[in-house]
Motif scaffolding. Structure first.
Motif, mmCIF file in Angstrom:
data_model
loop_
_atom_site.group_PDB
_atom_site.id
_atom_site.type_symbol
_atom_site.label_atom_id
_atom_site.label_comp_id
_atom_site.label_asym_id
_atom_site.label_seq_id
_atom_site.Cartn_x
_atom_site.Cartn_y
_atom_site.Cartn_z
ATOM 1 N N THR A 219 -8.663 -0.329 2.708
ATOM 2 C CA THR A 219 -9.870 -0.248 1.887
ATOM 3 C C THR A 219 -9.698 -1.152 0.669
ATOM 4 O OG1 THR A 219 -11.411 1.299 0.819
ATOM 5 C CG2 THR A 219 -9.060 1.741 0.553
ATOM 6 N N ASP A 220 -10.779 -1.330 -0.100
ATOM 7 C CA ASP A 220 -10.781 -2.335 -1.161
ATOM 8 C C ASP A 220 -9.639 -2.117 -2.144
ATOM 9 O OD1 ASP A 220 -12.279 -1.148 -3.960
ATOM 10 O OD2 ASP A 220 -12.626 0.002 -2.135
ATOM 11 N N TYR B 226 -14.261 3.308 -6.009
ATOM 12 C CA TYR B 226 -14.594 4.679 -6.403
ATOM 13 C C TYR B 226 -13.497 5.333 -7.232
ATOM 14 C CZ TYR B 226 -18.979 5.096 -3.912
ATOM 15 O OH TYR B 226 -20.275 4.948 -3.529
ATOM 16 N N ASP B 227 -12.301 4.747 -7.247
ATOM 17 C CA ASP B 227 -11.204 5.309 -8.031
ATOM 18 C C ASP B 227 -11.246 4.732 -9.448
ATOM 19 O OD1 ASP B 227 -8.885 6.493 -8.928
ATOM 20 O OD2 ASP B 227 -7.548 5.265 -7.721
ATOM 21 N N LEU B 228 -10.656 3.576 -9.655
ATOM 22 C CA LEU B 228 -10.673 2.959 -10.980
ATOM 23 C C LEU B 228 -12.075 2.487 -11.365
ATOM 24 C CD1 LEU B 228 -7.370 0.878 -10.825
ATOM 25 C CD2 LEU B 228 -7.711 3.262 -11.525
ATOM 26 N N ALA C 178 -5.356 -3.722 -7.469
ATOM 27 C CA ALA C 178 -3.961 -3.338 -7.230
ATOM 28 C C ALA C 178 -3.124 -4.573 -6.914
ATOM 29 C CB ALA C 178 -3.884 -2.358 -6.069
ATOM 30 N N THR C 179 -3.739 -5.764 -7.042
ATOM 31 C CA THR C 179 -3.080 -6.990 -6.598
ATOM 32 C C THR C 179 -2.958 -8.011 -7.724
ATOM 33 O OG1 THR C 179 -5.157 -8.025 -5.875
ATOM 34 C CG2 THR C 179 -4.011 -6.633 -4.276
ATOM 35 N N ALA C 180 -2.962 -7.556 -8.977
ATOM 36 C CA ALA C 180 -2.922 -8.455 -10.124
ATOM 37 C C ALA C 180 -1.466 -8.721 -10.515
ATOM 38 C CB ALA C 180 -3.698 -7.872 -11.297
ATOM 39 N N ALA C 181 -0.953 -9.895 -10.123
ATOM 40 C CA ALA C 181 0.438 -10.240 -10.420
ATOM 41 C C ALA C 181 0.647 -10.519 -11.905
ATOM 42 C CB ALA C 181 0.856 -11.455 -9.595
ATOM 43 N N PRO D 229 0.830 -1.213 0.000
ATOM 44 C CA PRO D 229 0.000 0.000 0.000
ATOM 45 C C PRO D 229 0.860 1.256 0.000
ATOM 46 C CG PRO D 229 -0.811 -1.581 1.617
ATOM 47 C CD PRO D 229 0.518 -2.092 1.135
ATOM 48 N N LYS D 230 0.407 2.273 -0.729
ATOM 49 C CA LYS D 230 1.147 3.534 -0.811
ATOM 50 C C LYS D 230 0.718 4.523 0.269
ATOM 51 C CE LYS D 230 1.718 5.275 -4.923
ATOM 52 N NZ LYS D 230 1.404 5.790 -6.288
ATOM 53 N N GLY D 231 -0.442 4.267 0.886
ATOM 54 C CA GLY D 231 -0.947 5.189 1.890
ATOM 55 C C GLY D 231 -1.621 6.388 1.249
ATOM 56 N N GLY D 232 -1.903 7.409 2.045
ATOM 57 C CA GLY D 232 -2.590 8.597 1.540
ATOM 58 C C GLY D 232 -4.098 8.407 1.550
ATOM 59 N N TRP D 233 -4.800 9.479 1.212
ATOM 60 C CA TRP D 233 -6.264 9.441 1.328
ATOM 61 C C TRP D 233 -6.906 8.444 0.378
ATOM 62 C CZ3 TRP D 233 -9.231 10.453 -2.895
ATOM 63 C CH2 TRP D 233 -8.654 11.185 -3.942
ATOM 64 N N ARG D 234 -6.281 8.161 -0.777
ATOM 65 C CA ARG D 234 -6.877 7.223 -1.721
ATOM 66 C C ARG D 234 -6.964 5.811 -1.154
ATOM 67 N NH1 ARG D 234 -7.073 9.588 -6.847
ATOM 68 N NH2 ARG D 234 -5.726 11.420 -7.056
ATOM 69 N N GLU D 235 -6.109 5.496 -0.180
ATOM 70 C CA GLU D 235 -6.114 4.162 0.424
ATOM 71 C C GLU D 235 -6.549 4.203 1.883
ATOM 72 O OE1 GLU D 235 -3.090 1.632 -2.298
ATOM 73 O OE2 GLU D 235 -2.213 2.500 -0.497
#
Length: 361
Positions: free
Chosen positions: A221-222, A188-190, A243-246, A170-176
């Motif tokens: 969050t998701d 709500y993002d992608l 964000a978890t697609a290897a 995770p990168k952190g910040g409000w998006r996560e």
């Protein structure tokens, strides 16, 4: 809609609220590249972001907060809101009440009801309210629209759309953030992009089913979500954001009664903007090895089907349409009611994932 009178050539003065990812990578460069628009003011209190902006736009003015704009509303022609999601509704409301047209980055709001409230306020004031859904101008999406318009695939039965990444940390910040007030998470993002595209192509959704997970250690969050739509037209859309697609799947797979279209890889415009490139000759073009393929009963991975040139992506078209709407009363490229319809789907998806049921709209 309120704007500069037709026939005048003075550039429309734009105030950009926010200079993070959305403001610096997408909005500022596209506004500056649009004939008839000028980037007048950037709203950010961050000294590093001010320095970054001044390096590219030496004549721009700065404000520390949106409230500083309303006292000089007469000096501005458009407010663009690219600040964090939770600020979209309050800042858009204040701008409309100051008699200023507004562009809001997606998602326009956290709920469809809030989006419709903003739409009603804009209509009451006779002002433009538009939503920045830049992925409608992705080259691969434009190519899908062309194939459908020309009947290349026959009757479409299933539409698959993937916006996947491999970000195991995770990168952190409000998006996560896990705080619901932040309106974070991939749904709500992608999800705003893939749902909007599906509705543009195949019309309203009649039902929604979703699966949404938090996969990464420490994530709040998701970060891995699947959405299935049944459109009133009968088409089924299967939409994946992760964000978890290897291993990344195809960006699009469109299956019809006559043929299918498979396309890998993301539109190149975001990467170009991030790298500092700016719209100009050859903008948005994609190399031939990345073109999608149309065929029936064949695998594109083994050369089956015929290659279809990807149309050039055209993010600049959005702000060109905004300028035309303000100057000449041209059509709004993305309306608030359209954004509200997408939020109906996103809210239903969140409920479906939580309750494990399909939700009728």
């Amino acid at each position: 809609m309120t704007g500069t009178a037709p026939g005048t050539h003075t550039p429309l003065r734009v105030a950009l609220v926010g200079y993070g990812l959305a403001g610096s990578v997408f909005h500022a460069p596209l506004i500056a590249a649009t004939e008839g628009l000028t980037l007048d003011t950037i709203v950010t209190s961050n000294p590093q972001r001010q320095e970054q902006a001044r390096a590219e736009f030496p004549d721009v003015r700065f404000a520390a907060a949106p409230d500083e704009l309303w006292s000089r509303a007469a000096e501005l022609d458009l407010i663009v809101i690219a600040s964090p999601n939770k600020t979209h509704v309050p800042v858009a409301t204040a701008a409309l009440k100051a008699a200023l047209p507004v562009v809001v980055d997606k998602p326009i709001a956290g709920t469809a009801a809030e989006a419709r409230g903003l739409a009603a306020l804009a209509e009451e004031r006779g002002l433009l309210l538009s939503v920045f859904q830049n992925r409608r101008w992705d080259g691969d999406f434009l190519t899908v629209r062309k194939l459908l318009a020309e009947g290349e695939l026959g009757d479409v039965w299933r539409f698959e759309s993937r916006f996947e990444r491999w970000r195991p940390e995770p990168k952190g910040g409000w998006r996560e953030s896990g705080d619901p007030a932040e309106i974070g998470g991939l749904l709500y993002d992608l999800g705003s992009h893939v749902v909007d595209q599906a509705l543009v192509l195949f019309g309203p959704a009649a039902s929604v089913y979703a699966e949404s997970d938090i996969r990464r250690p420490g994530a709040q969050t998701d970060d891995d979500t699947f959405i299935a739509l049944t459109h009133t037209s009968g088409v089924r859309s299967h939409l994946y954001v992760s964000a978890t697609a290897a291993q990344l799947g195809p960006r699009f797979r469109v299956l019809g009664s006559r043929a299918g279209y498979v396309k890998y890889g993301l539109d190149p415009q975001e990467a170009a903007l991030r790298a500092g490139e700016r719209p100009g000759r050859g903008w948005g073009t994609e190399p031939e090895p990345l073109w999608g393929r149309v065929g029936a009963g064949e695998s594109p991975l083994t050369g089956g089907g015929r290659p279809v040139p990807t149309l050039p992506g055209d993010y600049p078209a959005y702000y060109a349409a905004i300028a035309k709407a303000l100057r000449e009363g041209g059509p709004n490229p993305v309306t608030a009611p359209e954004a509200a319809a997408a939020l109906d789907v996103l809210e239903a998806a969140r409920r479906s994932a939580h309750e494990g049921v399909a939700v009728k709209l």
